[in-house]
Design a protein around this motif. Structure first.
Motif, PDB file in Angstrom:
ATOM      1  N   ASN A   1     -11.511  37.988  58.943  1.00  0.00           N
ATOM      2  CA  ASN A   1     -12.724  37.231  59.214  1.00  0.00           C
ATOM      3  C   ASN A   1     -12.415  35.748  59.028  1.00  0.00           C
ATOM      4  O   ASN A   1     -12.140  35.297  57.929  1.00  0.00           O
ATOM      5  CB  ASN A   1     -13.828  37.677  58.245  1.00  0.00           C
ATOM      6  CG  ASN A   1     -15.115  36.892  58.434  1.00  0.00           C
ATOM      7  OD1 ASN A   1     -15.290  36.219  59.445  1.00  0.00           O
ATOM      8  ND2 ASN A   1     -16.002  36.983  57.456  1.00  0.00           N
ATOM      9  N   ASN A   2     -12.432  35.001  60.113  1.00  0.00           N
ATOM     10  CA  ASN A   2     -12.100  33.576  60.039  1.00  0.00           C
ATOM     11  C   ASN A   2     -13.307  32.706  59.720  1.00  0.00           C
ATOM     12  O   ASN A   2     -13.178  31.499  59.545  1.00  0.00           O
ATOM     13  CB  ASN A   2     -11.464  33.117  61.361  1.00  0.00           C
ATOM     14  CG  ASN A   2     -10.108  33.771  61.570  1.00  0.00           C
ATOM     15  OD1 ASN A   2      -9.297  33.821  60.649  1.00  0.00           O
ATOM     16  ND2 ASN A   2      -9.863  34.281  62.773  1.00  0.00           N
ATOM     17  N   LYS A   3     -14.489  33.334  59.676  1.00  0.00           N
ATOM     18  CA  LYS A   3     -15.688  32.563  59.346  1.00  0.00           C
ATOM     19  C   LYS A   3     -15.809  32.395  57.840  1.00  0.00           C
ATOM     20  O   LYS A   3     -15.487  33.299  57.073  1.00  0.00           O
ATOM     21  CB  LYS A   3     -16.935  33.280  59.881  1.00  0.00           C
ATOM     22  CG  LYS A   3     -16.979  33.384  61.394  1.00  0.00           C
ATOM     23  CD  LYS A   3     -18.224  34.132  61.839  1.00  0.00           C
ATOM     24  CE  LYS A   3     -18.250  34.284  63.356  1.00  0.00           C
ATOM     25  NZ  LYS A   3     -19.446  35.063  63.801  1.00  0.00           N
ATOM     26  N   LYS A   4     -16.296  31.235  57.422  1.00  0.00           N
ATOM     27  CA  LYS A   4     -16.482  30.982  56.003  1.00  0.00           C
ATOM     28  C   LYS A   4     -17.696  31.763  55.500  1.00  0.00           C
ATOM     29  O   LYS A   4     -18.782  31.683  56.073  1.00  0.00           O
ATOM     30  CB  LYS A   4     -16.676  29.485  55.756  1.00  0.00           C
ATOM     31  CG  LYS A   4     -16.666  29.122  54.284  1.00  0.00           C
ATOM     32  CD  LYS A   4     -16.720  27.622  54.096  1.00  0.00           C
ATOM     33  CE  LYS A   4     -16.679  27.282  52.603  1.00  0.00           C
ATOM     34  NZ  LYS A   4     -16.722  25.817  52.375  1.00  0.00           N
ATOM     35  N   SER A   5     -17.507  32.542  54.445  1.00  0.00           N
ATOM     36  CA  SER A   5     -18.603  33.347  53.909  1.00  0.00           C
ATOM     37  C   SER A   5     -19.502  32.498  53.016  1.00  0.00           C
ATOM     38  O   SER A   5     -19.034  31.619  52.292  1.00  0.00           O
ATOM     39  CB  SER A   5     -18.051  34.527  53.105  1.00  0.00           C
ATOM     40  OG  SER A   5     -17.362  35.405  53.946  1.00  0.00           O
ATOM     41  N   SER A   6     -20.777  32.813  53.070  1.00  0.00           N
ATOM     42  CA  SER A   6     -21.728  32.097  52.219  1.00  0.00           C
ATOM     43  C   SER A   6     -21.775  32.745  50.834  1.00  0.00           C
ATOM     44  O   SER A   6     -21.459  33.920  50.672  1.00  0.00           O
ATOM     45  CB  SER A   6     -23.118  32.124  52.851  1.00  0.00           C
ATOM     46  OG  SER A   6     -23.549  33.466  53.006  1.00  0.00           O
ATOM     47  N   ILE A   7     -22.161  31.969  49.830  1.00  0.00           N
ATOM     48  CA  ILE A   7     -22.283  32.465  48.463  1.00  0.00           C
ATOM     49  C   ILE A   7     -23.757  32.727  48.190  1.00  0.00           C
ATOM     50  O   ILE A   7     -24.601  31.846  48.371  1.00  0.00           O
ATOM     51  CB  ILE A   7     -21.731  31.439  47.454  1.00  0.00           C
ATOM     52  CG1 ILE A   7     -20.273  31.098  47.795  1.00  0.00           C
ATOM     53  CG2 ILE A   7     -21.823  31.971  46.033  1.00  0.00           C
ATOM     54  CD1 ILE A   7     -19.680  30.009  46.932  1.00  0.00           C
ATOM     55  N   SER A   8     -24.094  33.918  47.755  1.00  0.00           N
ATOM     56  CA  SER A   8     -25.495  34.262  47.508  1.00  0.00           C
ATOM     57  C   SER A   8     -26.033  33.511  46.294  1.00  0.00           C
ATOM     58  O   SER A   8     -25.274  33.050  45.439  1.00  0.00           O
ATOM     59  CB  SER A   8     -25.622  35.771  47.276  1.00  0.00           C
ATOM     60  OG  SER A   8     -24.981  36.136  46.066  1.00  0.00           O
TER      61      SER A   8
ATOM     62  N   VAL B   1     -10.836  31.723  42.149  1.00  0.00           N
ATOM     63  CA  VAL B   1     -11.651  31.205  43.260  1.00  0.00           C
ATOM     64  C   VAL B   1     -11.066  31.652  44.595  1.00  0.00           C
ATOM     65  O   VAL B   1     -11.784  32.111  45.490  1.00  0.00           O
ATOM     66  CB  VAL B   1     -11.738  29.661  43.203  1.00  0.00           C
ATOM     67  CG1 VAL B   1     -12.391  29.108  44.467  1.00  0.00           C
ATOM     68  CG2 VAL B   1     -12.510  29.216  41.973  1.00  0.00           C
ATOM     69  N   SER B   2      -9.745  31.546  44.729  1.00  0.00           N
ATOM     70  CA  SER B   2      -9.071  31.934  45.973  1.00  0.00           C
ATOM     71  C   SER B   2      -9.262  33.426  46.249  1.00  0.00           C
ATOM     72  O   SER B   2      -9.592  33.825  47.375  1.00  0.00           O
ATOM     73  CB  SER B   2      -7.583  31.595  45.870  1.00  0.00           C
ATOM     74  OG  SER B   2      -6.879  32.094  46.979  1.00  0.00           O
ATOM     75  N   SER B   3      -9.069  34.261  45.226  1.00  0.00           N
ATOM     76  CA  SER B   3      -9.224  35.713  45.388  1.00  0.00           C
ATOM     77  C   SER B   3     -10.662  36.068  45.738  1.00  0.00           C
ATOM     78  O   SER B   3     -10.921  36.926  46.597  1.00  0.00           O
ATOM     79  CB  SER B   3      -8.804  36.436  44.104  1.00  0.00           C
ATOM     80  OG  SER B   3      -7.435  36.229  43.834  1.00  0.00           O
ATOM     81  N   LEU B   4     -11.598  35.403  45.091  1.00  0.00           N
ATOM     82  CA  LEU B   4     -13.017  35.664  45.342  1.00  0.00           C
ATOM     83  C   LEU B   4     -13.386  35.316  46.782  1.00  0.00           C
ATOM     84  O   LEU B   4     -14.117  36.068  47.450  1.00  0.00           O
ATOM     85  CB  LEU B   4     -13.861  34.854  44.356  1.00  0.00           C
ATOM     86  CG  LEU B   4     -15.359  35.148  44.300  1.00  0.00           C
ATOM     87  CD1 LEU B   4     -15.619  36.628  44.075  1.00  0.00           C
ATOM     88  CD2 LEU B   4     -16.006  34.324  43.203  1.00  0.00           C
ATOM     89  N   ASN B   5     -12.858  34.209  47.286  1.00  0.00           N
ATOM     90  CA  ASN B   5     -13.134  33.818  48.673  1.00  0.00           C
ATOM     91  C   ASN B   5     -12.561  34.829  49.653  1.00  0.00           C
ATOM     92  O   ASN B   5     -13.193  35.160  50.670  1.00  0.00           O
ATOM     93  CB  ASN B   5     -12.559  32.427  48.960  1.00  0.00           C
ATOM     94  CG  ASN B   5     -13.366  31.322  48.293  1.00  0.00           C
ATOM     95  OD1 ASN B   5     -14.548  31.507  47.999  1.00  0.00           O
ATOM     96  ND2 ASN B   5     -12.736  30.193  48.050  1.00  0.00           N
ATOM     97  N   GLU B   6     -11.347  35.337  49.365  1.00  0.00           N
ATOM     98  CA  GLU B   6     -10.729  36.343  50.243  1.00  0.00           C
ATOM     99  C   GLU B   6     -11.558  37.622  50.259  1.00  0.00           C
ATOM    100  O   GLU B   6     -11.767  38.228  51.315  1.00  0.00           O
ATOM    101  CB  GLU B   6      -9.307  36.645  49.766  1.00  0.00           C
ATOM    102  CG  GLU B   6      -8.328  35.500  49.985  1.00  0.00           C
ATOM    103  CD  GLU B   6      -6.993  35.692  49.274  1.00  0.00           C
ATOM    104  OE1 GLU B   6      -6.062  34.926  49.554  1.00  0.00           O
ATOM    105  OE2 GLU B   6      -6.887  36.611  48.428  1.00  0.00           O
ATOM    106  N   ILE B   7     -12.053  38.022  49.097  1.00  0.00           N
ATOM    107  CA  ILE B   7     -12.868  39.245  49.009  1.00  0.00           C
ATOM    108  C   ILE B   7     -14.189  39.053  49.738  1.00  0.00           C
ATOM    109  O   ILE B   7     -14.635  39.938  50.489  1.00  0.00           O
ATOM    110  CB  ILE B   7     -13.087  39.634  47.533  1.00  0.00           C
ATOM    111  CG1 ILE B   7     -11.752  40.042  46.889  1.00  0.00           C
ATOM    112  CG2 ILE B   7     -14.091  40.777  47.419  1.00  0.00           C
ATOM    113  CD1 ILE B   7     -11.810  40.170  45.383  1.00  0.00           C
ATOM    114  N   ARG B   8     -14.835  37.915  49.533  1.00  0.00           N
ATOM    115  CA  ARG B   8     -16.115  37.643  50.207  1.00  0.00           C
ATOM    116  C   ARG B   8     -15.956  37.729  51.723  1.00  0.00           C
ATOM    117  O   ARG B   8     -16.810  38.305  52.420  1.00  0.00           O
ATOM    118  CB  ARG B   8     -16.615  36.242  49.841  1.00  0.00           C
ATOM    119  CG  ARG B   8     -17.294  36.131  48.497  1.00  0.00           C
ATOM    120  CD  ARG B   8     -18.099  34.841  48.446  1.00  0.00           C
ATOM    121  NE  ARG B   8     -18.518  34.537  47.087  1.00  0.00           N
ATOM    122  CZ  ARG B   8     -17.962  33.599  46.320  1.00  0.00           C
ATOM    123  NH1 ARG B   8     -16.940  32.880  46.791  1.00  0.00           N
ATOM    124  NH2 ARG B   8     -18.406  33.376  45.109  1.00  0.00           N
TER     125      ARG B   8
END
Length: 678
Positions: free
Chosen positions: A240-247, A266-273
């Protein structure tokens, strides 16, 4: 043709009788011509030039030279048939050499005085005399292989080096057998590879060590690339190349933390999101060193799904660990309104029915438990996210049993036993991998001591000082009680011994045979500082987080694997206090045990330790696949070929992104070869 198409039974090879064929089958697992040609030599002897004793450089002991027999003599027993033949020869440089013919007295008739031979021998000096007991003699230079590089194969039964070389040569001398290239042509020039036919032939009949290296490199990269592509074709991963939003739920939780997340968190969390927001289900491995904050990332990513009205299942291998996760989750997440249920086999009766009804009706956001989570009566309303802690303790079937309770939910596997880089690139190629290397701010490296028996009292005194500072300790032993068949210390006897060593210092005994409630009460008392030390088995290996524990003693450390030693050491050093690990070992150690203890002494980096563990134990042991045949690579080495593995991974990704079905003309050979391999 491709090598994989050469499936003629080995019995049909000229000169191979029933006995040799049977030994090929049972000793070397060679059933076909293909299998024999894929039999990689275990070593090579460089006989490209004549080397006499005077030509040897420091550290060398192999000669390939011409000799003339000078005389015979015997030494040893009283009778001639009990004595050993010694043949005195001179090499090309005029240096005398004594050939010690243990059990080979028949050579007296063969190596007649004045006769000339070519010899390949391992030599050494003893009492000023050059000697060899490991040698082979040949009548001609060609028979001796002088001028060539000689392959050395694994053997067994009736199979000899000569017979294996002869059989391979018989196949390769067939003018109708040539091998097609297996990779896209652009890769041969890009990476300076040999063509497949040349690589196979030169692996078995090289003219120089340079050709050995080049042929092995070609075959290893081919093997790795085909494996990577095969694994990737089975994977359903979609980037998924789109940036995920944070709830808002995540933001609220993160802002409440009394510390900042590390860069790797932070990096791992972004990859999981990003994976959680794709249409296809996530299949990701989160690996991080002991105490690096993986579980925190699991909770935050859970909030990402809960915010979308999904349910989360969190499975741990033991009730002790699951209960601790449940308590921590309740402490962190319930203030946000997250509803948590703890489900194990011990939860029964009305209490269990209430929890299961709530789960089925969607009134539970996170279900935390053990294997009981995939019981038939556990039903989720909307399971969207499955998290499995200590993933290596669960089988594929158990993971499937849990994920089948949702409609293709996302899967996050977590491990505090970092996976060697090469295994992550191969064995876990169908998984996406996130890694946490950085430790929380303020943590100090644990100081590790290797303790001999005679230094035991000094160790006890050091720990006594820590008790005076109100710090805590663990004492770990490999057994619960004395089984009467060895000198191993056990927890029950040592618990009584340590009470005398530290009179008045509160302690407890904890091991796997205690009831779960009792174990939990002991850990609660330890966390609340009612106890100063625990005497335990490896039951405390994972999930115990006591900030004031600064000392870890592991007795008979040589009996534990590197992963277990690292996990146990990770029970201390969980605050800004300086912590210590004492590895107590016995006098007699195997080479592997010495290597493991040296690694523990020199590093606290779990990723480095995992790499060293791979070197010591090998990929089959690490992957738990020694008996299954998995990762039995023919040409590539998971220890030494990290550069080739990375090339294979990179090229496979590029090929899959452009042509997943391998339908282009360029990738035609790849498709055929992967289909041939099954």
């Amino acid at each position: 043709m491709f090598l994989s198409e050469l499936i003629t039974p080995i019995e049909r090879l000229q000169g191979v009788g029933k006995v040799r064929a049977a030994d090929y089958h049972t000793k070397l697992h060679v059933d076909t011509f293909k299998d024999l040609l894929a039999l990689a030599p275990r070593a090579y002897e460089d006989r490209t030039k004549l080397t006499s004793i005077k030509d040897l450089k420091e550290g060398e002991n192999t000669i390939n030279t011409k000799i003339i027999v000078q005389s015979h003599t015997y030494f040893g027993g009283m009778r001639k048939n009990e004595r050993t033949l010694k043949v005195i020869v001179k090499d090309l440089s005029g240096t005398k050499l004594s050939l010690l013919c243990f059990g080979r007295s028949f050579l007296e008739k063969t190596l007649q005085t004045g006769s000339v031979w070519f010899i390949n021998a391992n030599v050494n000096q003893y009492n000023g005399e050059w000697q060899s007991s490991s040698f082979s003699v040949y009548r001609t230079q060609d028979e001796a292989g002088i001028g060539r590089v000689i392959p050395i194969y694994p053997m067994g039964g009736s199979l000899t080096q000569k017979s294996i070389r002869k059989d391979i040569n018989t196949i390769l001398s067939n003018k109708y057998i040539t091998f097609d290239d297996e990779l896209p042509q652009r890769l041969y020039s890009k990476y300076a590879l040999m063509h497949t036919d040349s690589a196979i032939r030169l692996m078995h009949m090289p003219r120089s060590m340079e050709e050995v290296k080049a042929s092995r490199r070609t075959l290893a990269l081919t093997e790795l690339l085909l494996m990577e592509i095969a694994l990737m074709r089975k994977s359903t991963y979609e980037k998924n190349n789109k940036k995920s939003s944070i709830s808002e739920l995540e933001k609220k939780f993160i802002s409440s933390l009394p510390f900042s997340l590390t860069k790797d968190q932070v990096s791992s969390l972004n990859e999981i999101r990003q994976d959680l927001d794709t249409q296809r289900s996530m299949n990701r491995l989160l690996q991080g060193d002991v105490g690096s904050g993986k579980t925190l990332i699991a909770w935050i990513s859970s909030l990402h799904e809960i915010a979308k009205k999904g349910q989360v299942a969190f499975m741990a291998p033991t009730e002790l660990l699951a209960r601790q996760h449940a308590e921590k989750a309740a402490e962190l997440l319930e203030p946000l309104g997250v509803k948590i249920a703890f489900i194990t086999g011990d939860v029964k009766g009305k209490g269990r029915k209430y929890l299961l009804d709530a789960l089925k009706n969607g009134e539970v956001d996170i279900a935390i438990g053990t294997h009981a989570l995939f019981s038939k009566d556990v039903v989720f309303k909307n399971l969207k996210y499955v998290i499995i802690d200590e993933q290596h303790r669960f089988g594929v079937e158990q993971r499937l049993a849990l994920t089948s309770k949702g409609e293709i939910p996302h899967l996050l596997l977590m491990t505090a036993t970092p996976i060697p880089r090469t295994l992550a690139l191969t064995m876990f190629s169908d998984l996406q991998v996130s890694s946490i290397h950085t430790m929380p701010q303020g943590r100090k490296p644990i100081t590790t001591y290797l303790v001999k028996e005679e230094n035991r009292e000094k160790m006890y005194q050091t720990i006594a000082v820590e008790f005076k500072r109100s710090h805590q300790a663990y004492f770990v032993y490999p057994r619960i009680e004395d089984e009467g068949d060895s000198g191993l210390r056990d927890v029950k006897n040592m618990f009584e011994y340590l009470k005398k060593e530290y009179p008045g210092v509160p302690s407890a005994l904890i091991h796997s045979k205690l009831p779960e409630e009792e174990k939990m009460q002991i850990l609660t008392d330890f966390r609340n500082k009612k106890l100063s030390y625990l005497v335990a088995t490896s039951v405390i290996e994972v999930g115990i987080d006591i900030p004031m524990a600064t000392c870890m003693v592991i007795e008979h450390a040589e009996r534990f694997g590197l992963a277990a030693l690292h996990q146990l050491r990770g029970r201390v050093g969980r605050s800004d206090l300086q912590s210590y690990c004492f590895l107590v070992y016995s006098a007699s150690l195997s080479d592997d045990s010495k290597a493991r203890l040296r690694v523990m002494k020199e590093s606290t980096d779990g990723f480095y330790i995992a790499e060293k563990d791979l070197e010591i134990r090998g990929p089959g042991e690490i992957a738990g696949a020694k008996q299954s045949g998995f990762l039995k690579l023919k040409y590539a080495s998971l220890v030494n070929d990290i550069d080739l593995i990375e090339i294979a991974k990179k090229e496979a990704l590029e090929i899959m992104e452009k042509d997943r079905g391998l339908i282009s003309t360029e990738n035609y050979m790849l498709r055929l070869n992967i289909n041939e391999e099954g």
